[in-house]
Design a protein around this motif. Structure first.
Motif, PDB file in Angstrom:
ATOM      1  N   LYS A   1     -43.555  79.942 -46.548  1.00  0.00           N
ATOM      2  CA  LYS A   1     -44.137  80.756 -45.464  1.00  0.00           C
ATOM      3  C   LYS A   1     -43.340  82.037 -45.266  1.00  0.00           C
ATOM      4  O   LYS A   1     -43.905  83.133 -45.146  1.00  0.00           O
ATOM      5  N   ALA A   2     -42.027  81.896 -45.229  1.00  0.00           N
ATOM      6  CA  ALA A   2     -41.172  83.067 -45.014  1.00  0.00           C
ATOM      7  C   ALA A   2     -41.322  84.058 -46.170  1.00  0.00           C
ATOM      8  O   ALA A   2     -41.352  85.277 -45.960  1.00  0.00           O
ATOM      9  N   PHE A   3     -41.428  83.537 -47.386  1.00  0.00           N
ATOM     10  CA  PHE A   3     -41.587  84.398 -48.561  1.00  0.00           C
ATOM     11  C   PHE A   3     -42.888  85.189 -48.467  1.00  0.00           C
ATOM     12  O   PHE A   3     -42.910  86.405 -48.707  1.00  0.00           O
ATOM     13  N   LEU A   4     -43.978  84.526 -48.108  1.00  0.00           N
ATOM     14  CA  LEU A   4     -45.261  85.212 -47.993  1.00  0.00           C
ATOM     15  C   LEU A   4     -45.228  86.276 -46.904  1.00  0.00           C
ATOM     16  O   LEU A   4     -45.722  87.387 -47.090  1.00  0.00           O
TER      17      LEU A   4
ATOM     18  N   HIS B   1     -43.630  89.470 -47.780  1.00  0.00           N
ATOM     19  CA  HIS B   1     -44.438  90.327 -48.651  1.00  0.00           C
ATOM     20  C   HIS B   1     -45.727  90.769 -47.963  1.00  0.00           C
ATOM     21  O   HIS B   1     -46.700  91.150 -48.627  1.00  0.00           O
ATOM     22  N   GLN B   2     -45.739  90.736 -46.616  1.00  0.00           N
ATOM     23  CA  GLN B   2     -46.868  91.192 -45.798  1.00  0.00           C
ATOM     24  C   GLN B   2     -48.170  90.476 -46.149  1.00  0.00           C
ATOM     25  O   GLN B   2     -49.261  91.058 -46.100  1.00  0.00           O
ATOM     26  N   ILE B   3     -48.078  89.204 -46.520  1.00  0.00           N
ATOM     27  CA  ILE B   3     -49.262  88.398 -46.770  1.00  0.00           C
ATOM     28  C   ILE B   3     -49.581  87.623 -45.502  1.00  0.00           C
ATOM     29  O   ILE B   3     -48.750  86.874 -44.989  1.00  0.00           O
ATOM     30  N   LYS B   4     -50.796  87.830 -44.994  1.00  0.00           N
ATOM     31  CA  LYS B   4     -51.179  87.245 -43.723  1.00  0.00           C
ATOM     32  C   LYS B   4     -51.372  85.736 -43.861  1.00  0.00           C
ATOM     33  O   LYS B   4     -52.093  85.261 -44.723  1.00  0.00           O
ATOM     34  N   ILE B   5     -50.713  84.970 -42.976  1.00  0.00           N
ATOM     35  CA  ILE B   5     -50.892  83.523 -42.937  1.00  0.00           C
ATOM     36  C   ILE B   5     -51.136  83.120 -41.488  1.00  0.00           C
ATOM     37  O   ILE B   5     -50.867  83.886 -40.556  1.00  0.00           O
ATOM     38  N   ASP B   6     -51.697  81.919 -41.310  1.00  0.00           N
ATOM     39  CA  ASP B   6     -51.889  81.434 -39.944  1.00  0.00           C
ATOM     40  C   ASP B   6     -51.415  79.990 -39.858  1.00  0.00           C
ATOM     41  O   ASP B   6     -51.235  79.318 -40.888  1.00  0.00           O
ATOM     42  N   PRO B   7     -51.182  79.485 -38.654  1.00  0.00           N
ATOM     43  CA  PRO B   7     -50.570  78.160 -38.475  1.00  0.00           C
ATOM     44  C   PRO B   7     -51.400  77.019 -39.050  1.00  0.00           C
ATOM     45  O   PRO B   7     -50.872  75.933 -39.295  1.00  0.00           O
ATOM     46  N   THR B   8     -52.709  77.220 -39.265  1.00  0.00           N
ATOM     47  CA  THR B   8     -53.554  76.117 -39.748  1.00  0.00           C
ATOM     48  C   THR B   8     -53.456  75.931 -41.257  1.00  0.00           C
ATOM     49  O   THR B   8     -53.974  74.949 -41.784  1.00  0.00           O
TER      50      THR B   8
ATOM     51  N   SER C   1     -51.825  78.687 -52.639  1.00  0.00           N
ATOM     52  CA  SER C   1     -52.972  79.450 -53.111  1.00  0.00           C
ATOM     53  C   SER C   1     -52.829  80.935 -52.799  1.00  0.00           C
ATOM     54  O   SER C   1     -53.164  81.797 -53.618  1.00  0.00           O
ATOM     55  N   GLU C   2     -52.321  81.247 -51.598  1.00  0.00           N
ATOM     56  CA  GLU C   2     -52.104  82.648 -51.237  1.00  0.00           C
ATOM     57  C   GLU C   2     -51.086  83.295 -52.173  1.00  0.00           C
ATOM     58  O   GLU C   2     -51.257  84.443 -52.609  1.00  0.00           O
ATOM     59  N   ALA C   3     -50.022  82.553 -52.496  1.00  0.00           N
ATOM     60  CA  ALA C   3     -49.012  83.071 -53.414  1.00  0.00           C
ATOM     61  C   ALA C   3     -49.585  83.263 -54.811  1.00  0.00           C
ATOM     62  O   ALA C   3     -49.318  84.269 -55.484  1.00  0.00           O
TER      63      ALA C   3
END
Length: 505
Positions: A339-342, A345-352, A360-362
Motif C-alpha cells: 500500500k505504501a509503495f503504491l 507512486h501516486q497510485i490511488k487506492i481505497d480501504p476496500t 493488480s494495481e501494481a
C-alpha cells in the motif's frame, strides 16, 4: 440542412437530369465484372500491337473519384470495392447523352459504364465506354483530393465518408472480417460448436464490470446488456456440450481510451476435460493459424515495437512484478508495504481494496506496458479471479492466465471453478464488495450456482478481445480505428458549414 451553396449547385444538377428524363437515383444497375478482375483479365493487352478487344464487353459500376474533361471526350476514374479503373467517354460513342453527362457529372457520383477493354496512349488499361448512366447523384462534395479527410474525430463520426476517401481504412476492415472468419474456421476445425446466448441478462455476470441497464416493458423488469457470455456458456457445459464458442458483442459501462470502447467484440470458448495449460497451447496454435491465413510474418511491427510470435513466454504473476516491474519481493509479499509503495507512486487506492486488488494495481502500472512479445502471465491472485479454479497446492492463487502482447491484455483464460459451494462463497464476497462501493464487483447469480450443483465437468475457458487483436495485426494505434462506428461524445453537427471553398476546389 443542404443550404450550402455548393450543395445547392449539385441539387440543381440532379433536378436538371430529372427534367431530361434521366433519373439521378436509378435502380437498374448492371455490373458484370469488378474493377480488379477487369484489370487482371486484360492487363495482357499492354503487350499487344493492337491493345484493345472490342469483342469483350462488360459493365462496371462505382464511384467517380477523378474527372478530366477534354472537349468532346473525358476520362474518369471509377472506384468500386476492389479498386480503381479508368473509363474513356466520348461524344462519338454517346451522342447527345455526352453533353448531358459533361454538364452534370461530378466527382462523387456513382455511375454504370458498359464497354470494352483497351489501353490508352499513355499505357493505362481502361474501359472504352459505349453506354453510360449516372446511377446516384452525389449532392455533397467530397473532401478535396490532396488533403482528404484528416480530422480524426470527423473520420470516426462520419465513417461512411472516411471509407470513401481513405482507401487504407477500408483495408483495415477487410482484414478485420478475415480475422473473424478465420477464428471461426479455426474453432470449427478444432471441434468446437458455435452457439448463441442472450444479450439481455437478468443478472449481469461473467466479468468484473459496470453494466448498462435497460427496461423490458412486456415483463416490467430491469435487464442488463451483456458484459460477458461466460455464465451462459458454462451452463451449456453443464448440459453436456464439451466444446463451445461464441463470437459476441459485450457492453461495459466504463471509461473510454485508446484500447477501450463500451461496446466491443470478443470470442469466448469453453473446453471440457481440459485445463488452462491446454488453453495456452491452443492459443499459440490459433495465432500461428491466423498469421498463416493472413500471410503475415512471424515478426510483425506494432507501433514502435517489433513483436515476435516465435517468442511466447510464460511467467507467474508475482515473478513478473519482481523481475519485470522492478518491485522488491519484500514489498510484494507485505500488504502494508505494498500500500505504501503504491501511494508513494501516486497510485490511488481505497480501504476496500483486497491484497489481490493491490497487486493488480501494481501490475497494471509497472508490468503490463512492458509486456511486448507474447507473454502468458499465470498464477493470478484468487480474490481477483472470482470464477477461476483454486490451485491445488496454493489456495491463494488461481489456475488462470492472461495473455499480453504489445503492452495490452489480449486474452484471459482459466481452469473453471466447478465447486458450487466455493462458487457460492465467492459470489457472497463479491456482493460484500459491491455493498462497500465496488461498482465492478459481480452480482450473485443463484441459478448459475444451482446449475453447478448438477455437476460441471472439469473445464477450461478463455476470452480473446477481437478488437485489440485486430489493432495488433493491422498496426492500429487506437480501438476506434478498428471499430466501424465507435462510441463518440454527442455533439451538434453543423453539416452545411463543413463544406468549404477549399473542399470544393
Amino acid at each position: 440542412m443542404f443550404e450550402n451553396q455548393y450543395i445547392k449547385q449539385r441539387i440543381q444538377k440532379a433536378q436538371d437530369l430529372k427534367q431530361e428524363n434521366k433519373n439521378p437515383y436509378r435502380n437498374d444497375a448492371k455490373k458484370t465484372i469488378s474493377n480488379a478482375v477487369f484489370i487482371q483479365n486484360f492487363e495482357h493487352l499492354k503487350t499487344l500491337e493492337e491493345p484493345k478487344d472490342p469483342s469483350k464487353k462488360y459493365s462496371v459500376a462505382g464511384r467517380v473519384k477523378f474527372l478530366r474533361l477534354m472537349g468532346k471526350a473525358c476520362f474518369i476514374k471509377i472506384e468500386d470495392q476492389s479498386g480503381i479503373l479508368q473509363a474513356y467517354l466520348s461524344q462519338n460513342d454517346l451522342g447527345e447523352d455526352f453533353i448531358l453527362i459533361k454538364k452534370n457529372l461530378e466527382v462523387g457520383d456513382i455511375v454504370n459504364v458498359y464497354g470494352y477493354p483497351f489501353v490508352t496512349k499513355t499505357g493505362e488499361l481502361s474501359i472504352h465506354t459505349l453506354e453510360f448512366k449516372i446511377l446516384t447523384k452525389s449532392i455533397i462534395p467530397l473532401p478535396e483530393k490532396f488533403h482528404g479527410l484528416t480530422d480524426i474525430e470527423l473520420r470516426y463520426r462520419q465513417r461512411y465518408l472516411d471509407l470513401i476517401v481513405n482507401p487504407n481504412v477500408k483495408e483495415i476492415f477487410k482484414i478485420r472480417s478475415l480475422i473473424i472468419s478465420n477464428i471461426r474456421k479455426f474453432f470449427e476445425e478444432e471441434g468446437f460448436l458455435e452457439v448463441e446466448t442472450p444479450m439481455l441478462h437478468p443478472i449481469p455476470g461473467g466479468a468484473n464490470a459496470k453494466p448498462f441497464i435497460t427496461h423490458h416493458n412486456a415483463l416490467d423488469v430491469e435487464r442488463y446488456l451483456r458484459i460477458a457470455p461466460e455464465l451462459y456458456l458454462k451452463r451449456l457445459i453443464v448440459g453436456g456440450f464439451e466444446a463451445v464458442f461464441e463470437i459476441n458483442r459485450n457492453f461495459r459501462n466504463e471509461g473510454m481510451d485508446h484500447s477501450h470502447n463500451p461496446e466491443f467484440t470478443m470470442i469466448e470458448f469453453y473446453w471440457a476435460y481440459k485445463t488452462y495449460e491446454d488453453l495456452i497451447g491452443l492459443t499459440q496454435k490459433l495465432f500461428a493459424y491466423l498469421l498463416e491465413k493472413l500471410n503475415l510474418p512471424k515478426k510483425i511491427q506494432h507501433g514502435q515495437h517489433q513483436i515476435d510470435f516465435e517468442d511466447f513466454k510464460i511467467i507467474p504473476y508475482k515473478k513478473a512484478l519482481e523481475e519485470i516491474g522492478g518491485i522488491s519481493k519484500e514489498v510484494i509479499e507485505n500488504e502494508t508495504k505494498l500500500k505504501a509503495f503504491l501511494q508513494s507512486h501516486q497510485i490511488k487506492i481505497d480501504p476496500t481494496m483486497t491484497y489481490g486488488k493491490l497487486l493488480s494495481e501494481a501490475f497494471d502500472e509497472f508490468v503490463e506496458p512492458k509486456l511486448i512479445n507474447p507473454t502468458f502471465i499465470t498464477q493470478y491472485p484468487i480474490d481477483i479471479s472470482p470464477l477461476a479454479r483454486r490451485n491445488d497446492t496454493d489456495p491463494q492463487i488461481a489456475d488462470r492466465f492472461e495473455l499480453f502482447i504489445g503492452g495490452k491484455e489480449i486474452a484471459n483464460g482459466f481452469s473453471e471453478l466447478n465447486d458450487p459451494l466455493d462458487q457460492l462463497e465467492r459470489f457472497k464476497a463479491q456482493v460484500k464488495a459491491k455493498d462497500a462501493g465496488d461498482e465492478e464487483a459481480q452480482y450473485m447469480d443463484e441459478d448459475y450456482v444451482w446449475a453447478l450443483g448438477y455437476g460441471m465437468a472439469p473445464t477450461a475457458g478463455e476470452g480473446i478481445g477481437i478488437d485489440r487483436l485486430v489493432m495488433l495485426l493491422t498496426d492500429s494505434k487506437t480501438i476506434k480505428d478498428v471499430i466501424l462506428f465507435p462510441a463518440m461524445k454527442p455533439i451538434k453537427m453543423n453539416y452545411d458549414d463543413s463544406i468549404t471553398q477549399e473542399e470544393k476546389e
